[in-house]
Enzyme design. Structure first.
Site, short mmCIF file in Angstrom:
data_model
loop_
_atom_site.label_atom_id
_atom_site.label_comp_id
_atom_site.label_asym_id
_atom_site.label_seq_id
_atom_site.Cartn_x
_atom_site.Cartn_y
_atom_site.Cartn_z
N HIS A 112 0.83 -1.20 0.00
CA HIS A 112 0.00 0.00 0.00
C HIS A 112 0.87 1.26 0.00
O HIS A 112 0.60 2.20 -0.76
CB HIS A 112 -0.93 -0.02 1.22
N ASP A 152 -6.23 1.49 -2.09
CA ASP A 152 -6.92 1.26 -0.82
C ASP A 152 -7.71 -0.04 -0.85
O ASP A 152 -7.72 -0.80 0.12
CB ASP A 152 -7.83 2.43 -0.49
#
Length: 137
Positions: free
Chosen positions: A66, A112
């Site tokens: 991420h 996300d």
């Protein structure tokens, strides 16, 4: 129990001003009901602000990926991932991003979405919360 049951249904989430609020909602949707999204901050070497070293486990790797995804969004696409809002839907135990492909909104949503689903599929090891990063990372 009521919270767990409500998460199993579909939920439409309107765009918000801060992406981090949207990411938090995605995490809440995918993680086990007995956990809160706050338990995923200060976890391992990468979950939370910053990061260094080698991820300590699969969950920490989710955060590492991420972080890199946000980095690519900033460098390659000139996006601001922490404030970029996007359109998405939480439904049937998955997350759907609606913005057009290639837009900052879609790129950040995909970052996300991938991380939240990864969190939901990774084991949470309590001993990796608040680890000594100077020693283990």
């Amino acid at each position: 129990l009521a919270v767990c049951v409500s998460l199993l249904g579909a939920a439409n989430i309107p765009p918000q001003h801060l992406n981090l609020c949207q990411f938090k909602e995605m995490i809440r949707y995918t993680i086990p009901c007995e956990k809160t999204w706050l338990e995923y901050t200060h976890y391992g070497c990468y979950c939370g602000y910053g990061g260094s070293g080698t991820p300590v486990d699969a969950l920490d790797r989710c955060c590492y990926v991420h972080d890199n995804c946000y980095g690519d969004a900033e460098k390659k696409h000139k996006c601001n991932p922490k404030t970029q809002s996007y359109s998405y839907k939480l439904t049937k135990r998955t997350i759907i991003c609606y913005d057009a492909a290639g837009t900052c909104a879609r790129i950040v949503c995909d970052c996300d979405r991938t991380a939240a689903l990864c969190f939901g599929n990774s084991e949470y090891i309590g001993a990796h919360k608040n680890i000594d990063t100077a020693r283990y990372c």
